[in-house]
Write an enzyme that holds these catalytic residues in place. Structure first.
Site, PDB file in Angstrom:
ATOM      1  N   GLY A   1       0.753  -1.212   0.154  1.00  0.00           N
ATOM      2  CA  GLY A   1      -0.018   0.130   0.104  1.00  0.00           C
ATOM      3  C   GLY A   1       0.694   1.367  -0.121  1.00  0.00           C
ATOM      4  O   GLY A   1       2.189   1.068  -0.064  1.00  0.00           O
ATOM      5  N   VAL A   2       0.150   2.471   0.137  1.00  0.00           N
ATOM      6  CA  VAL A   2       1.059   3.833   0.015  1.00  0.00           C
ATOM      7  C   VAL A   2       1.163   4.183   1.371  1.00  0.00           C
ATOM      8  O   VAL A   2       0.554   3.566   2.339  1.00  0.00           O
ATOM      9  CB  VAL A   2       0.393   4.883  -0.840  1.00  0.00           C
ATOM     10  CG1 VAL A   2       0.264   4.392  -2.175  1.00  0.00           C
ATOM     11  CG2 VAL A   2      -1.267   4.674  -0.268  1.00  0.00           C
ATOM     12  N   GLY A   3       2.178   4.869   1.545  1.00  0.00           N
ATOM     13  CA  GLY A   3       2.597   5.544   2.836  1.00  0.00           C
ATOM     14  C   GLY A   3       3.912   5.017   3.635  1.00  0.00           C
ATOM     15  O   GLY A   3       4.551   4.459   3.220  1.00  0.00           O
ATOM     16  N   ASN A   4       4.035   5.751   4.669  1.00  0.00           N
ATOM     17  CA  ASN A   4       5.168   5.711   5.384  1.00  0.00           C
ATOM     18  C   ASN A   4       5.685   4.169   5.773  1.00  0.00           C
ATOM     19  O   ASN A   4       6.717   3.803   5.307  1.00  0.00           O
ATOM     20  CB  ASN A   4       5.086   6.444   6.493  1.00  0.00           C
ATOM     21  CG  ASN A   4       6.470   7.037   7.025  1.00  0.00           C
ATOM     22  OD1 ASN A   4       7.631   6.669   6.828  1.00  0.00           O
ATOM     23  ND2 ASN A   4       6.267   7.622   8.142  1.00  0.00           N
TER      24      ASN A   4
ATOM     25  N   GLU B   1      -0.341  -2.064  -6.791  1.00  0.00           N
ATOM     26  CA  GLU B   1      -1.248  -0.862  -7.446  1.00  0.00           C
ATOM     27  C   GLU B   1      -0.373   0.241  -7.926  1.00  0.00           C
ATOM     28  O   GLU B   1      -0.360   0.872  -8.866  1.00  0.00           O
ATOM     29  CB  GLU B   1      -2.072  -0.411  -6.264  1.00  0.00           C
ATOM     30  CG  GLU B   1      -3.330   0.524  -6.779  1.00  0.00           C
ATOM     31  CD  GLU B   1      -4.218   0.825  -5.597  1.00  0.00           C
ATOM     32  OE1 GLU B   1      -5.159  -0.350  -5.421  1.00  0.00           O
ATOM     33  OE2 GLU B   1      -4.168   1.747  -5.183  1.00  0.00           O
TER      34      GLU B   1
ATOM     35  N   ASN C   1      -9.640   8.821   3.046  1.00  0.00           N
ATOM     36  CA  ASN C   1      -9.425   8.704   1.764  1.00  0.00           C
ATOM     37  C   ASN C   1     -10.495   7.931   1.040  1.00  0.00           C
ATOM     38  O   ASN C   1     -11.414   8.384   0.282  1.00  0.00           O
ATOM     39  CB  ASN C   1      -8.102   8.031   1.591  1.00  0.00           C
ATOM     40  CG  ASN C   1      -7.045   9.131   2.082  1.00  0.00           C
ATOM     41  OD1 ASN C   1      -7.118  10.173   2.257  1.00  0.00           O
ATOM     42  ND2 ASN C   1      -5.885   8.525   2.985  1.00  0.00           N
TER      43      ASN C   1
ATOM     44  N   GLY D   1      -7.534   0.226  -3.322  1.00  0.00           N
ATOM     45  CA  GLY D   1      -7.038  -1.133  -4.048  1.00  0.00           C
ATOM     46  C   GLY D   1      -7.156  -2.196  -2.491  1.00  0.00           C
ATOM     47  O   GLY D   1      -6.835  -3.452  -2.852  1.00  0.00           O
TER      48      GLY D   1
ATOM     49  N   LYS E   1      -2.632  10.491  17.126  1.00  0.00           N
ATOM     50  CA  LYS E   1      -2.979  11.760  17.634  1.00  0.00           C
ATOM     51  C   LYS E   1      -2.365  11.871  19.243  1.00  0.00           C
ATOM     52  O   LYS E   1      -3.102  11.935  20.106  1.00  0.00           O
ATOM     53  CB  LYS E   1      -4.642  12.010  17.604  1.00  0.00           C
ATOM     54  CG  LYS E   1      -5.164  11.991  16.315  1.00  0.00           C
ATOM     55  CD  LYS E   1      -4.802  13.239  15.484  1.00  0.00           C
ATOM     56  CE  LYS E   1      -5.531  13.117  14.089  1.00  0.00           C
ATOM     57  NZ  LYS E   1      -4.658  13.813  13.071  1.00  0.00           N
TER      58      LYS E   1
HETATM   59  N1  COA Z   1      -8.836   7.453  14.058  1.00  0.00           N
HETATM   60  C1  COA Z   1      -8.514   8.631  13.718  1.00  0.00           C
HETATM   61  N2  COA Z   1      -7.496   9.346  13.028  1.00  0.00           N
HETATM   62  C2  COA Z   1      -6.692   8.245  12.688  1.00  0.00           C
HETATM   63  C3  COA Z   1      -6.654   7.038  12.957  1.00  0.00           C
HETATM   64  C4  COA Z   1      -7.600   6.438  13.900  1.00  0.00           C
HETATM   65  N3  COA Z   1      -7.653   5.436  14.268  1.00  0.00           N
HETATM   66  N4  COA Z   1      -5.433   6.216  12.449  1.00  0.00           N
HETATM   67  C5  COA Z   1      -4.947   7.152  11.514  1.00  0.00           C
HETATM   68  N5  COA Z   1      -5.515   8.341  11.657  1.00  0.00           N
HETATM   69  C6  COA Z   1      -5.118   9.589  11.117  1.00  0.00           C
HETATM   70  C7  COA Z   1      -3.516   9.874  11.479  1.00  0.00           C
HETATM   71  O1  COA Z   1      -3.704  10.555  12.794  1.00  0.00           O
HETATM   72  C8  COA Z   1      -3.398  10.969  10.393  1.00  0.00           C
HETATM   73  O2  COA Z   1      -3.783  12.053  10.364  1.00  0.00           O
HETATM   74  P1  COA Z   1      -3.277  13.449  10.004  1.00  0.00           P
HETATM   75  O3  COA Z   1      -3.193  13.368   8.349  1.00  0.00           O
HETATM   76  O4  COA Z   1      -4.071  14.763  10.189  1.00  0.00           O
HETATM   77  O5  COA Z   1      -1.781  13.281  10.747  1.00  0.00           O
HETATM   78  C9  COA Z   1      -3.893  10.213   9.167  1.00  0.00           C
HETATM   79  O6  COA Z   1      -5.111   9.371   9.618  1.00  0.00           O
HETATM   80  C10 COA Z   1      -3.043   9.302   8.226  1.00  0.00           C
HETATM   81  O7  COA Z   1      -2.586   8.218   9.204  1.00  0.00           O
HETATM   82  P2  COA Z   1      -1.044   7.748   9.166  1.00  0.00           P
HETATM   83  O8  COA Z   1      -0.804   7.150  10.545  1.00  0.00           O
HETATM   84  O9  COA Z   1      -0.029   8.905   8.830  1.00  0.00           O
HETATM   85  O10 COA Z   1      -0.871   6.645   8.153  1.00  0.00           O
HETATM   86  P3  COA Z   1      -1.165   6.629   6.451  1.00  0.00           P
HETATM   87  O11 COA Z   1      -0.449   7.768   5.865  1.00  0.00           O
HETATM   88  O12 COA Z   1      -0.537   5.340   6.381  1.00  0.00           O
HETATM   89  O13 COA Z   1      -2.561   6.335   6.360  1.00  0.00           O
HETATM   90  C11 COA Z   1      -4.460   5.381   5.615  1.00  0.00           C
HETATM   91  C12 COA Z   1      -3.358   5.404   6.686  1.00  0.00           C
HETATM   92  C13 COA Z   1      -5.447   3.925   6.554  1.00  0.00           C
HETATM   93  C14 COA Z   1      -5.333   6.522   6.129  1.00  0.00           C
HETATM   94  C15 COA Z   1      -4.026   4.828   4.452  1.00  0.00           C
HETATM   95  O14 COA Z   1      -3.189   3.688   4.496  1.00  0.00           O
HETATM   96  C16 COA Z   1      -5.372   4.696   3.631  1.00  0.00           C
HETATM   97  O15 COA Z   1      -5.736   5.713   2.914  1.00  0.00           O
HETATM   98  N6  COA Z   1      -5.883   3.283   3.342  1.00  0.00           N
HETATM   99  C17 COA Z   1      -6.848   2.971   2.286  1.00  0.00           C
HETATM  100  C18 COA Z   1      -6.547   3.091   1.030  1.00  0.00           C
HETATM  101  C19 COA Z   1      -5.306   1.809   0.685  1.00  0.00           C
HETATM  102  O16 COA Z   1      -5.304   0.866   1.610  1.00  0.00           O
HETATM  103  N7  COA Z   1      -4.717   2.144  -0.304  1.00  0.00           N
HETATM  104  C20 COA Z   1      -3.540   1.048  -0.638  1.00  0.00           C
HETATM  105  C21 COA Z   1      -4.172  -0.053  -1.512  1.00  0.00           C
HETATM  106  S1  COA Z   1      -3.324  -0.328  -2.820  1.00  0.00           S
END
Ligand code: COA
Length: 505
Positions: A270-273, A295, A385, A389, A409
């Site tokens: 997946g995407v991200g850190n 993806e 978001n 996928g 948070k």
């Molecule tokens: N409740 C509230 N907020 C939450 C949370 C929770 N349980 N878990 C994470 N967050 C918030 C974080 O605080 C952060 O907020 P900010 O942008 O204000 O700093 C934000 O969500 C992103 O979280 P982060 O820990 O930085 O993780 P990420 O960038 O890896 O994103 C998802 C995590 C789940 C949002 C991201 O992976 C996603 O959109 N997934 C769905 C789509 C997907 O999986 N795509 C790949 C498929 S090929």
């Protein structure tokens, strides 16, 4: 002045016009299929010109809104600009733009969050209504009129096939050497006559490098020279590194047990850190001859290719930092044979994911003690978001892993909760949960056994006692003892956060 060298089909030269002229061809109320996937290959000029036109219409008291369909997320020049002027009636199938997100959550824009592999067939069968226009970025147009795709493929084939009219943006910024990297699969028998998709290895090519588009469909061609939105790479933080470490240890053990080959199985990341941290971890690990069926191609994947450990990667789009784009563009000849960009219904196709046996690794927002996963909704109601996928891969993978830091948070939210506030992936599609605290392997476990694993392995020490206590009381008080819950308390952690700003009791 553009020299039109990217438009090699001379009979199309008379369709060249400005972005403003092209935007004027899009009527209010139209459903518009735009290119774009994770900030790559989206149209850079027409959406901005359209936003200006919408703003002018608003100022003169006319409502002007359109439906915006894409591959996935785009960029501020598209989603941000159109949302800013209230130009979006309905958005699908995925977004990650802050302005758009705010308006969706304020109830001002309708949003449909769809499994990315499903979009093309939903449009083909008419589930989403009629597609009026397509606005597609391409790298160039060949002498024979075929279109050379750009840095993402997404749903472009479907938009071109299904829209009444097509506007092309030919972007000279995209490397000409992208030509030949794409694989556009054009067979589309309808159910129940579909044949197996003949893709046996991640690197197989089964289609054409080009999009076909009847010239009479092309309304306008706009020449641009603008970069994709490339977000800078941030090195993995400590939590991500720990999560990556747990996953790499786990995979090594699976190899030792003979469950997966020494070069692993095709990786979906997946995407991200966290995802990038896993890929960086693989760089230093001992696995060789890796493949990826995924993806998006992110920085970590390019780094892994450079070391020679990753042999082939199949995806639908790039999602790179500016440094990685520079590197890929400079060495495109080497990468072109090893990276394949496909339509998203193929990159994310359940049949292929199951056949190849992908290792699916995706981020999540929260998981509950039984293994249900929320990837999309903050406190159950606000979209972040979209599912993207993650469902395509999680449900069909050989192994489905979900990853998150155990809290977010500043520790006020536990990402392991009694009951998730929204479900994207049910307990049946989630095999492994990983936080920086540890990894819970849920395979072969009943709900109560899963709860113990998840609490003990994944929860943060600050929240572990309260989760244990919830589970103990649920075992005692729940009317059903199969998946014990106290329904009047199950979402109590979220409610507490909404009232007091923390899940701490
Ligand atoms: N409740 C509230 N907020 C939450 C949370 C929770 N349980 N878990 C994470 N967050 C918030 C974080 O605080 C952060 O907020 P900010 O942008 O204000 O700093 C934000 O969500 C992103 O979280 P982060 O820990 O930085 O993780 P990420 O960038 O890896 O994103 C998802 C995590 C789940 C949002 C991201 O992976 C996603 O959109 N997934 C769905 C789509 C997907 O999986 N795509 C790949 C498929 S090929």
């Amino acid at each position: 002045m553009a020299d039109h060298s990217r438009i090699r089909c001379k009979s199309l030269l008379d369709k060249i016009m400005s972005a403003e002229e092209a935007a004027a061809l899009i009527p209010p109320g139209a459903n518009v299929g735009m290119s774009g996937f994770t900030g790559a290959g989206y149209p850079k000029a027409v959406p901005l010109a359209l936003a200006k036109r919408i703003m002018d219409a608003n100022l003169s008291g006319h409502k002007f809104r359109i439906g915006v369909w894409t591959g996935a997320s785009t960029a501020p020049e598209l989603d941000g600009a159109l949302a800013m002027v209230d130009g979006v009636e309905l958005r699908l199938p995925y977004q990650s733009d802050p302005v758009l997100r705010k308006k969706i959550n304020a109830g001002e824009i309708e949003y449909i969050d769809i499994h990315l592999s499903n979009v093309a067939q939903f449009v083909l069968f008419g589930f989403l209504g009629k597609l009026d226009m397509a606005v597609i970025e391409v790298t160039g147009i060949r002498e024979d009129g075929q279109l050379i795709p750009s840095s993402s493929v997404g749903n472009n084939k479907t938009w071109i096939d299904m829209a009444d009219k097509v506007i092309l943006e030919v972007n000279a910024w995209q490397s000409e050497k992208l030509e030949g990297m794409h694989d556009i699969y054009y067979v589309s028998d309808l159910p129940p006559h579909r044949k197996p998709i003949p893709l046996i290895n991640p690197g197989d090519r089964i289609g054409s490098p080009y999009f076909a588009c009847p010239p009479e469909k092309i309304l306008a061609i706009v020449e641009t020279n603008a970069p994709d939105r490339n977000t800078p790479f941030t090195p993995p933080d400590e939590a991500s590194k720990k999560i990556a470490g747990h996953i790499l240890d786990f995979l090594a053990l699976e190899v030792k047990k003979g469950r997966i080959p020494e070069n692993l199985l095709p990786i979906q990341s997946g995407v991200g850190n966290i995802a990038n941290a896993v890929l960086l971890g693989l760089q230093e690990g001992k696995f060789e001859n890796l493949t990826s069926y995924t993806e998006v191609i992110q920085d970590g994947m390019i780094a892994l290719m450079k070391t020679g450990r990753l042999v082939t990667a199949s995806a639908t789009a790039f999602s790179l930092s500016p440094q990685a784009v520079e590197d890929v563009n400079a060495h495109m000849d080497e990468y072109r044979g090893r990276i394949i960009l496909r339509p998203q219904e193929i990159s994310n196709h359940p049949e292929i994911i199951r056949r190849l046996g992908c290792l699916a690794m995706n981020g999540m927002m929260e998981a509950d003690i039984y293994g249900n996963v929320n990837s999309t909704h903050v406190m159950g109601t606000r979209i972040m978001n979209g599912i993207g996928g993650s469902g395509d891969f999680a449900r069909n993978a050989f192994l489905s892993l979900f990853m998150t830091p155990s809290t977010t948070k500043n520790g006020t939210i536990s990402c392991i909760v009694p009951m998730v506030s929204h479900v994207d992936h049910t307990e049946h599609d989630v095999e492994i949960i990983v936080t920086e605290q540890g990894l819970a392997d849920l395979r072969g476990l009943s709900p109560k056994q899963r709860a113990k694993q998840i609490i003990e392995k994944c929860a943060h020490p600050d929240y572990k006692p309260a989760l244990r206590e919830y589970f103990r009381r649920a075992l005692e008080l729940s009317p059903g003892k199969h998946t014990p819950h106290m329904l009047d308390e199950a979402l109590g952690w979220h409610i507490r956060y909404l009232h007091s700003g923390t899940m701490h009791g």
